[in-house]
Structures are given as C-alpha cells and as structure tokens.
Design a protein around this motif. Structure first.
Motif, PDB file in Angstrom:
ATOM      1  N   GLY A  44      42.207  48.567  47.908  1.00  0.00           N
ATOM      2  CA  GLY A  44      41.081  48.179  47.058  1.00  0.00           C
ATOM      3  C   GLY A  44      40.448  46.875  47.501  1.00  0.00           C
ATOM      4  N   VAL A  70      35.358  44.357  42.719  1.00  0.00           N
ATOM      5  CA  VAL A  70      36.357  45.354  43.150  1.00  0.00           C
ATOM      6  C   VAL A  70      37.544  44.654  43.810  1.00  0.00           C
ATOM      7  N   SER A  74      41.228  44.778  42.085  1.00  0.00           N
ATOM      8  CA  SER A  74      42.310  45.422  42.838  1.00  0.00           C
ATOM      9  C   SER A  74      43.490  44.484  43.025  1.00  0.00           C
TER      10      SER A  74
END
Length: 129
Positions: A44, A70, A74
């Motif tokens: 990720g 993101v 992650s």
C-alpha cells in the motif's frame, strides 16, 4: 552481580503481581505482527508513493493528496493493527465458564504503588536496609 535472596523474592513477587493483572497484560502485550498484514501495508505504501510520483509528474494536486493519504493509511493499518500473539494467560478466564462452582469475587486490592510504598515503609521501620 547476582541478586541476594531478598531481592530474588521481591522480584518474584513483583512478577507474580504483574502477571495477575489482565488489564496490564493486555496493555503490555507486544506480539509479532502478522507477516501478511505488514506485506500488504508495504504494498500500500509503495502504491501510494507511485500515485504521488504520478501526481507530481502530471501536476494534479488532488491525486497527490490521495496518494499521500493511501501511504499514511497503509502504514498505520500495518503498524497499528492487531498482533498474532496468543492471548494473555488469565485475561479471558472470567469469560469462559468451566461449569464448576461460581467463583468468589476477589477482595479489592490496593494499587500496586501503594503496596510498594507500604513495604518500603515497613522495611525502613524494621531496619532492613
């Protein structure tokens, strides 16, 4: 330097007292993280970094913000997620019924620090230092 007998007894008692507190056990539980969770978190982060690089090249601000989000999400998911450690001994004892006689409620104990202070005062009064 080895511990004296008295220090060994105190250390054993401290370990016993700490081992009987399920809340402390849950708070201090440090188990290994699941490898798959960490691997997915790394993937990720790499994907988020790729999106950020694409956003910089194309000069699209909102895409860069999404890529950064993101990456952060992650990393947090991988690091702060649950661990694969076994449950702490005695932590779920009350939840599992054994079918035996009902357990007697334990008398409320004094806080750990208060008990240690009382021990210290007793030792000082008795001249055990």
């Amino acid at each position: 330097m080895p511990l004296s007998e008295y220090e060994q007894r105190v250390l054993e008692q401290l370990e016993r007292d700490l081992g009987t507190d399920p809340q402390l056990g849950r708070a201090m539980k440090r188990g290994p993280k699941a490898r798959s969770r960490i691997a997915l978190g790394v993937v990720g982060v790499v994907v988020g970094l790729g999106v950020v690089v694409i956003a910089v090249v194309t000069q699209i601000l909102w895409l860069g913000i999404v890529g950064f989000a993101v990456m952060v999400a992650s990393a947090l998911w991988a690091l702060l997620g649950g661990s694969s450690a076994a449950p702490v001994k005695g932590a779920g004892a009350k939840a599992k019924g054994k079918g035996g006689p009902a357990a007697k409620p334990r008398p409320t104990k004094k806080p750990f620090t208060q008990r240690m202070e009382e021990r210290y005062d007793r030792r000082r009064e008795n001249g055990d230092f």
